[in-house]
Scaffold this motif. Structure first.
Motif, PDB file in Angstrom:
ATOM      1  N   PRO A   1       0.395   5.336   1.067  1.00 25.67           N
ATOM      2  CA  PRO A   1      -0.538   6.263   1.711  1.00 25.67           C
ATOM      3  C   PRO A   1      -0.666   7.601   0.999  1.00 25.67           C
ATOM      4  CG  PRO A   1       1.526   6.242   2.903  1.00 25.67           C
ATOM      5  CD  PRO A   1       1.653   5.210   1.824  1.00 25.67           C
TER       6      PRO A   1
ATOM      7  N   GLN B   1      -5.359   4.557   3.076  1.00 30.96           N
ATOM      8  CA  GLN B   1      -4.332   4.426   2.056  1.00 30.96           C
ATOM      9  C   GLN B   1      -4.764   5.171   0.799  1.00 30.96           C
ATOM     10  OE1 GLN B   1      -1.400   2.936   2.654  1.00 30.96           O
ATOM     11  NE2 GLN B   1      -2.041   2.344   4.729  1.00 30.96           N
TER      12      GLN B   1
ATOM     13  N   PHE C   1       0.840  -1.191   0.000  1.00 31.02           N
ATOM     14  CA  PHE C   1       0.000   0.000   0.000  1.00 31.02           C
ATOM     15  C   PHE C   1       0.875   1.240   0.000  1.00 31.02           C
ATOM     16  CE2 PHE C   1      -4.241  -1.413   0.228  1.00 31.02           C
ATOM     17  CZ  PHE C   1      -4.290  -2.570   0.988  1.00 31.02           C
TER      18      PHE C   1
ATOM     19  N   HIS D   1      -6.139  -1.453   6.803  1.00 30.85           N
ATOM     20  CA  HIS D   1      -5.474  -0.705   5.728  1.00 30.85           C
ATOM     21  C   HIS D   1      -6.438   0.282   5.076  1.00 30.85           C
ATOM     22  CE1 HIS D   1      -2.004  -3.361   5.984  1.00 30.85           C
ATOM     23  NE2 HIS D   1      -2.834  -4.381   6.002  1.00 30.85           N
TER      24      HIS D   1
END
Length: 545
Positions: A446, A504, A444, A501
């Motif tokens: 951000p 992100q 991922f 998560h």
């Protein structure tokens, strides 16, 4: 003594569990704190190759497949053929009922054998294989729709696959945010969270779950039982939490899911492709490529939750004619020295019923912005500037990569029920060595990657093309899936889950492919190149804390 289980994968391999063809599809059975070690054997086949003393498996609704059976060699192979040479379970049990699951777990528990639960066998970590018992749920593949005060609900068997769920629900103009790879199992997808083209609108696959049917181990009696689990289940509230995005492991064997559904009638799709073959020798074109990528990323920030956004950069041989020769460089007539590199943008907007006016405004804006780069980046092409309106029951076949099979079926007047099997079988061709091997990594990001990050990415592709692709028929691509929407802010009906998560910007999926006959040298090159790129792209994460 309970059956032993495989360890869960690390977090980056875990991310691959929930994406379209990136989904690991195994989960395992809950253990007591103290267990005996698994049996070990000198042969890849377990000691009980003959089922003579295996009475527990004689009364199955499904089928037990032993190493002596003709069907064994195909049944043992996972989709990810990278692991086919060491996937030799002692028995594969294709369960067809909850009772089959109970009998299989009892069988394994009595003998202290490892159990791995397999849906489609797509695990890139290889965890849908074992030398013990493979509990295969593929026969539990029903899909039904029922009404509820909250709207239509879909009850889906744990062995259902993406294209099966898409097709069955599309008959009601409904869907769930499932993945793209047609033969990926719905259970591995949901257990890992679950991401698909409808996720910015509806959230994770696991966010849609309202009820779970599973076989779990009773810690008091050490026996197995089938239970129904909901958010309101006082005895199993922790399991309802864990099954929805807590990765595929160690809680029990899911046999059925119930999901909230999303109404979908039409979508508007847009596709843009820039041929990047010449940019490496022209610094001006390279800069324009970077500006084009940044333009798309900025446009994605302005989109509504109904729009799915994806971009990819890829490199592969332009021609695959002639014999593959790994001993040296490209020969004069096989085309291996010619490379095709591309930057591709794809979007899909869910329309308001049959009206796609709102979606079309966004498609026109994106087209106008990207068209500015067509004069500086060679061989630009796109679909209609205002996008293409497609009925959802047709779009699902394109999502699954089976659009040409769908068109052929329409011309022949073939049953679309049969097309589900044909589409899945085409995707499963890797199991018989007809498809490329895949190595994948995921992460991922951000925030948007900077121009410097993207420049390093293009440089990596340059090196990959020069050092690996040109003499081996390998290919690589990096896909960026835009996050946000209901992925960042779950729907109000979604209860708390272990998925962490949400905050992100992009999910990044890195894929390297090589043919079945590739020697260890090429396999090693692909693996280490992907590792280098993974580290390169994670540097912005560590530098920003």
């Amino acid at each position: 003594m309970a059956p032993t289980t495989t360890a869960p994968p690390n977090i980056f391999l875990g991310i691959a569990l929930f994406l379209a063809c990136l989904t690991a599809e195994s989960h395992s059975v809950i253990l007591p704190e103290t267990i005996e070690p698994p049996r070990t054997f000198s042969s890849p086949h377990l000691a009980f190759t003959a089922p003579g003393d295996m009475a527990e498996l004689n009364n199955l609704d499904g089928q037990a497949i032993w190493p002596t059976d003709q069907a064994y060699d195909m049944a043992r192979r996972p989709w990810q053929t990278f692991y086919k040479c060491n996937a030799y379970p002692g028995v594969i049990v294709e369960v067809a009922s909850d009772n089959d699951v109970i009998l299989t777990l009892q069988f394994a528990q009595t003998r202290g054998l490892r159990v791995t639960v397999r849906n489609g066998g797509h695990s890139y970590a290889g965890i849908s294989r074992t030398t013990g018992v493979v509990l295969d749920v593929q026969r539990l593949a029903t899909t039904t729709v029922q009404s509820s005060p909250a709207g239509p609900l879909a009850t889906v068997g744990a062995g259902q696959i993406n294209i099966g769920a898409y097709y069955n629900l599309s008959q009601f103009n409904l869907s769930i945010p499932a993945g793209g790879c047609p033969s990926v199992g719905i259970s591995g997808l949901t257990l890992g969270g679950g991401f698909g083209v409808l996720s910015r609108l509806s959230g994770l696959t696991s966010d849609q779950v309202t009820q779970i049917k599973a076989v779990i181990r009773d810690p008091d009696t050490e026996s197995f039982k089938s239970v129904v689990i909901t958010a309101e289940s006082s005895d199993y509230r922790d399991l309802f939490y864990a099954f929805r995005g807590g990765m595929g492991g160690n809680y029990g064997v899911v046999t059925e899911w119930t999901y909230r559904t999303t109404p979908v009638h039409y979508v508007l799709t847009s596709e843009y492709e820039f041929n990047l073959t010449l940019y490496r020798n022209d610094s001006t074109s390279r800069m324009r490529v970077l500006e084009g990528i940044q333009t798309f990323m900025s446009w994605a920030d302005s989109t509504e939750n109904t729009t799915y956004c994806e971009m990819s950069i890829s490199t592969e041989p332009l021609s695959r004619k002639g014999n593959v020769d790994y001993s040296g460089g490209p020969s004069a007539d096989d085309g291996k020295g010619q490379l095709a590199e591309a930057f591709i943008v794809e979007t899909m907007c869910v329309c308001d019923g049959s009206s796609c006016d709102r979606c079309r405004d966004g498609a026109i804006e994106l087209h106008n912005q990207l068209a500015n780069f067509s004069t500086d980046i060679t061989n630009y092409k796109s679909v209609l500037p205002n996008g293409t309106q497609v009925a959802w029951d047709r779009q699902i076949w394109k999502i699954a990569g089976c659009e040409s099979l769908y068109n052929s079926a329409l011309r022949r007047g073939s049953s679309l029920d049969d097309l589900v099997r044909t589409c899945a079988a085409a995707d499963q061709s890797t199991r018989v060595g007809r498809g490329p091997h895949n190595r994948k990594k995921s992460l991922f990001m951000p925030q948007h990657p900077t121009n410097n990050d993207l420049s390093r990415l293009l440089t990596w592709f340059d090196d990959f093309a020069k050092n690996i692709v040109a003499d081996s028929y390998t290919a690589a691509n990096v896909e960026f899936y835009y996050w946000g929407g209901a992925l960042a802010t779950p729907p109000s009906y979604a209860t708390e889950s272990p998925w962490d998560h949400r905050d992100q910007k992009w999910l990044v999926h890195i894929t390297g492919r090589f043919p079945d006959e590739a020697p260890p040298r090429v396999i090693g090159q692909v693996y280490f190149a992907l590792s280098d790129l993974h580290m390169l792209l994670t540097k912005p994460l560590t530098s920003t804390g």
